[in-house]
Design a protein around this motif. Structure first.
Motif, mmCIF file in Angstrom:
data_model
loop_
_atom_site.group_PDB
_atom_site.id
_atom_site.type_symbol
_atom_site.label_atom_id
_atom_site.label_comp_id
_atom_site.label_asym_id
_atom_site.label_seq_id
_atom_site.Cartn_x
_atom_site.Cartn_y
_atom_site.Cartn_z
ATOM 1 N N VAL B 31 0.843 -1.199 0.000
ATOM 2 C CA VAL B 31 0.000 0.000 0.000
ATOM 3 C C VAL B 31 0.880 1.251 0.000
ATOM 4 O O VAL B 31 0.650 2.192 -0.750
ATOM 5 C CB VAL B 31 -0.956 0.015 1.212
ATOM 6 N N ALA B 32 1.938 1.209 0.826
ATOM 7 C CA ALA B 32 2.841 2.361 0.909
ATOM 8 C C ALA B 32 3.546 2.585 -0.426
ATOM 9 O O ALA B 32 3.718 3.723 -0.874
ATOM 10 C CB ALA B 32 3.873 2.138 2.008
ATOM 11 N N GLN B 33 3.912 1.467 -1.077
ATOM 12 C CA GLN B 33 4.571 1.543 -2.378
ATOM 13 C C GLN B 33 3.633 2.192 -3.404
ATOM 14 O O GLN B 33 4.027 3.059 -4.173
ATOM 15 C CB GLN B 33 4.930 0.118 -2.771
ATOM 16 N N LEU B 34 2.364 1.795 -3.372
ATOM 17 C CA LEU B 34 1.362 2.392 -4.259
ATOM 18 C C LEU B 34 1.212 3.887 -3.959
ATOM 19 O O LEU B 34 1.075 4.707 -4.873
ATOM 20 C CB LEU B 34 0.024 1.678 -4.075
ATOM 21 N N PHE B 35 1.277 4.196 -2.670
ATOM 22 C CA PHE B 35 1.177 5.614 -2.272
ATOM 23 C C PHE B 35 2.346 6.419 -2.835
ATOM 24 O O PHE B 35 2.167 7.486 -3.420
ATOM 25 C CB PHE B 35 1.115 5.719 -0.743
ATOM 26 N N PHE B 36 3.568 5.896 -2.693
ATOM 27 C CA PHE B 36 4.751 6.613 -3.207
ATOM 28 C C PHE B 36 4.636 6.828 -4.712
ATOM 29 O O PHE B 36 4.881 7.916 -5.227
ATOM 30 C CB PHE B 36 6.037 5.831 -2.916
ATOM 31 N N PHE B 37 4.259 5.754 -5.404
ATOM 32 C CA PHE B 37 4.129 5.807 -6.861
ATOM 33 C C PHE B 37 3.097 6.862 -7.259
ATOM 34 O O PHE B 37 3.356 7.747 -8.075
ATOM 35 C CB PHE B 37 3.724 4.405 -7.348
ATOM 36 N N SER B 38 1.916 6.794 -6.625
ATOM 37 C CA SER B 38 0.828 7.695 -7.001
ATOM 38 C C SER B 38 1.144 9.134 -6.625
ATOM 39 O O SER B 38 0.888 10.061 -7.403
ATOM 40 C CB SER B 38 -0.476 7.277 -6.308
ATOM 41 N N ALA B 39 1.712 9.334 -5.438
ATOM 42 C CA ALA B 39 2.009 10.700 -4.991
ATOM 43 C C ALA B 39 3.085 11.327 -5.871
ATOM 44 O O ALA B 39 3.010 12.503 -6.221
ATOM 45 C CB ALA B 39 2.448 10.696 -3.533
ATOM 46 N N GLY B 40 4.077 10.514 -6.256
ATOM 47 C CA GLY B 40 5.131 11.020 -7.130
ATOM 48 C C GLY B 40 4.551 11.505 -8.442
ATOM 49 O O GLY B 40 4.886 12.582 -8.940
ATOM 50 N N MET B 41 3.647 10.698 -8.989
ATOM 51 C CA MET B 41 3.044 11.091 -10.267
ATOM 52 C C MET B 41 2.118 12.290 -10.089
ATOM 53 O O MET B 41 2.034 13.142 -10.971
ATOM 54 C CB MET B 41 2.294 9.914 -10.873
ATOM 55 N N GLY B 165 9.888 5.187 -3.070
ATOM 56 C CA GLY B 165 10.097 6.206 -2.035
ATOM 57 C C GLY B 165 11.129 7.232 -2.476
ATOM 58 O O GLY B 165 10.929 8.443 -2.338
ATOM 59 N N GLY B 166 12.218 6.727 -3.055
ATOM 60 C CA GLY B 166 13.271 7.615 -3.544
ATOM 61 C C GLY B 166 12.758 8.517 -4.657
ATOM 62 O O GLY B 166 13.044 9.717 -4.695
ATOM 63 N N LEU B 167 11.944 7.936 -5.556
ATOM 64 C CA LEU B 167 11.414 8.730 -6.671
ATOM 65 C C LEU B 167 10.443 9.794 -6.172
ATOM 66 O O LEU B 167 10.435 10.916 -6.673
ATOM 67 C CB LEU B 167 10.708 7.817 -7.685
ATOM 68 N N LEU B 168 9.632 9.434 -5.165
ATOM 69 C CA LEU B 168 8.714 10.435 -4.599
ATOM 70 C C LEU B 168 9.511 11.599 -4.022
ATOM 71 O O LEU B 168 9.197 12.767 -4.273
ATOM 72 C CB LEU B 168 7.837 9.801 -3.504
ATOM 73 N N LEU B 169 10.570 11.252 -3.280
ATOM 74 C CA LEU B 169 11.406 12.305 -2.690
ATOM 75 C C LEU B 169 12.004 13.182 -3.784
ATOM 76 O O LEU B 169 11.984 14.414 -3.705
ATOM 77 C CB LEU B 169 12.509 11.666 -1.838
ATOM 78 N N LEU B 170 12.481 12.533 -4.854
ATOM 79 C CA LEU B 170 13.069 13.271 -5.974
ATOM 80 C C LEU B 170 12.037 14.235 -6.584
ATOM 81 O O LEU B 170 12.308 15.418 -6.789
ATOM 82 C CB LEU B 170 13.552 12.281 -7.040
ATOM 83 N N CYS B 171 10.838 13.718 -6.846
ATOM 84 C CA CYS B 171 9.787 14.555 -7.442
ATOM 85 C C CYS B 171 9.456 15.730 -6.529
ATOM 86 O O CYS B 171 9.257 16.856 -6.989
ATOM 87 C CB CYS B 171 8.509 13.746 -7.691
ATOM 88 N N PHE B 172 9.379 15.439 -5.234
ATOM 89 C CA PHE B 172 9.014 16.492 -4.285
ATOM 90 C C PHE B 172 10.084 17.579 -4.263
ATOM 91 O O PHE B 172 9.774 18.769 -4.304
ATOM 92 C CB PHE B 172 8.826 15.872 -2.892
#
Lengths: 245, 326
Positions: B31-41, B165-172
């Motif tokens: 679920v957390a992985q889905l959250f990171f993916f979706s939030a990043g996008m 998680g890393g990609l979400l951080l990068l996008c943010f």
């Protein structure tokens, strides 16, 4: 003869056969506050739209500092030093007053002092310091007009086109606006002002250009203009006896 | 919030997130992985849609294009490197391909304003999806494999948890950098009034294209990683209208055009749909839809917008009074 900052020769614009501006010549001396008046629909805003490049010319040419402006997109003309304050205020509503002005300072004409200093100077000239951190959304008409001037001034223009900055303002606000335009000129920016308030125009302008139905009908000092019969008839119509005859 | 405090809080959140998989089970890791993916996008969508105001209804095209690009690169060029490192080249190339595609697309499409751009993007995503599905070279109909080079000693859940998680951080971080730069101000001015922006010297075309390409590249990168994380996919796995629409809903709920809005919106919506409603699968969409309508009606500025206006009410005198004093 002083230096000419903006000149137009045979400037013409038609929209699908309807001629809005016909063969208008003008020369704006650098450092002046120049007036542009004319009845509603005379083509004043269209002329400004041609100068800023919002519309392409149908005929003639406009030279800014001696250079032909045709083919330059709007943003390039601004970067060259032509700024415009709109008649109908077009703020960036969700941004604060300071951010609105900052956009002008960040882009606009390259060089000059730090954007931050330019922003502060522009806010001071327009008397908007106290409202700086408010969003533009809730401002009164008077403050929005000041914001138009401040934001345009922040682009560090050498020519400011001010489209009816006093329309809808009360006498005190009009006075403030006139002072604000004087300050802009004192800092070396030429001002070309469209205005209906004859008192404001005649008090602040060095010279005035009058157009009616897309054509230039007069040009001169404020005293000459208010005495010119063609101007009087364009604004007030022909005297009744003459119309009857 | 001052800068040091923000940095400390940020570091704590990142460290906590890094340790989280140690004590939550595989289900919540997913679920957390889905959250990171979706939030990043959602953040990537927000750079274009939220900052510049150009809403794309077809961002799934970059998810699909990213995933299929990575798969074809691996198939046609063979493995590029060992283990997890072999993912790097395909992922970066997938991002590059999506960025190039956006740059080409920008010329005709970014001239359209408002809803016309949104619908044109919807059309583009449908067209590209159909092409990938029906042109046999792409193998969209039968599907492609994208092997996951999970390092030994980790589970796929944990592995992708960290990557996303890393990609979400990068996008943010990119989003913060954009928002506070000249580029960001250009985008905001375009959103607020494009003609006025031009009048103030903003090269609107250039900045719109930059935002579009940046957004597409980030989504393409995440799409390619998504491809790796599912392992096998067809057109319908990655070219999905609901992906496109969810990104918009997440941003709307959280607060469109804000930095934290996309993250908060994604967290709220995923918590509701994946956790709260996971036991009511048959009426899940009905409740989700109703909640979206309710939130939009009650909080048009999203959660961030509602918090801000409450804060403003508490802190400030009435606007009219303040103007009168000034």
């Amino acid at each position: 003869m002083t230096e000419v900052i903006l000149s137009g020769r045979g400037v013409t614009k038609s929209f699908r056969g309807l001629t809005a501006i016909e063969n208008v010549d003008f020369e704006i001396p650098a450092g002046a506050i120049f007036g542009l008046i004319g009845p509603n629909g005379a083509g004043k805003s269209t002329l400004f739209n041609l100068i800023t490049g919002y519309y392409p010319l149908t005929g003639g040419e406009i030279r800014f500092k001696g250079e032909d402006t045709s083919g330059l997109p709007t943003y390039r003309r601004n970067q060259a030093g032509i700024a415009r304050a709109f008649q109908i205020s077009k703020p960036f509503p969700a941004l604060t007053v300071r951010e609105n002005v900052r956009v002008g300072a960040m882009f606009g004409r390259p060089g000059g002092s730090q954007p931050k200093n330019v922003v502060n100077e522009a806010l001071a000239i327009a008397g908007l310091e106290e409202l700086a951190d408010r969003t533009a959304e809730g401002l009164t008409v008077g403050s929005l007009r000041k914001l138009e001037i401040a934001r345009a001034y922040a682009t560090r223009p050498s020519l400011l086109l001010a489209d009816e900055p006093c329309a809808g303002l009360n006498p005190i606000e009009t006075e403030e606006m006139v002072n604000c335009l004087r300050k802009v000129r004192e800092r070396g920016t030429t001002v070309w002002l469209v205005e209906h308030d004859m008192k404001a125009v005649t008090s602040v302008c060095d010279r005035i250009l009058v157009i009616d139905a897309g054509q230039k009908i007069a040009e001169g000092t404020p005293q000459e203009i208010v005495a010119d019969p063609k101007v009087i008839s364009a604004y007030l119509g022909e005297p009744l006896e003459e119309q009857a005859s | 919030m001052n800068r040091t405090l923000a940095l400390v809080l940020g570091a704590i959140i990142v460290i906590a997130a890094a340790l989280l998989p140690l004590w939550i089970g595989p289900f919540y890791t997913r679920v957390a992985q889905l959250f990171f993916f979706s939030a990043g996008m959602a953040i990537a969508w927000n750079i274009l849609g939220g900052f510049s105001g150009y809403w794309s209804f077809g961002h799934t095209v970059f998810i699909g294009m990213g995933a299929f690009s990575a798969a074809h690169i691996v198939h046609r060029l063979g493995p590029l490197g060992d283990g997890p490192l072999s993912m790097i080249v395909p992922i970066l190339l997938a991002g590059l391909i999506c960025g190039l595609f956006a740059a080409i697309l920008a010329y005709p499409i970014l001239r359209l304003r408002g809803i016309y751009f949104a619908i044109a993007m919807l059309g583009v995503s449908q067209v590209v999806g159909e092409l990938v599905n029906n042109v046999s070279w792409f193998q969209g109909g039968i599907g492609v494999f994208l092997q996951t080079p999970v390092p030994s000693g980790t589970t796929p859940e944990d592995f992708f948890y960290y990557i996303f998680g890393g990609l979400l951080l990068l996008c943010f971080l990119i989003s913060i950098a954009v928002r506070n730069s000249r580029f960001g101000y250009a985008l905001l001015s375009i959103r607020e009034d494009e003609d006025t922006a031009m009048m103030l010297g903003v090269a609107t075309e250039r900045y719109k294209i930059m935002a579009f390409v940046l957004s597409a590249t980030l989504v393409g990168i995440m799409g390619s990683v998504y491809g790796y994380s599912v392992g096998y996919f067809t057109t319908y796995t990655v070219f999905r209208l609901d992906f496109s629409l969810n990104l918009i809903v997440f941003c709307l709920i959280g607060g469109i055009g804000t930095l934290f809005g996309p993250i908060i919106g994604t967290a709220v919506m995923l918590f509701i749909t994946q956790v709260l409603l996971s036991r009511f699968l048959d009426i899940h969409l009905l409740i989700t839809g109703a909640m979206v309508v309710a939130i939009i009606l009650l909080m048009p500025g999203g959660i961030i917008g509602a918090l801000r206006s409450r804060k403003r009410q508490a802190n400030q005198v009435e606007p009219v009074e303040a103007e009168a004093r000034a």
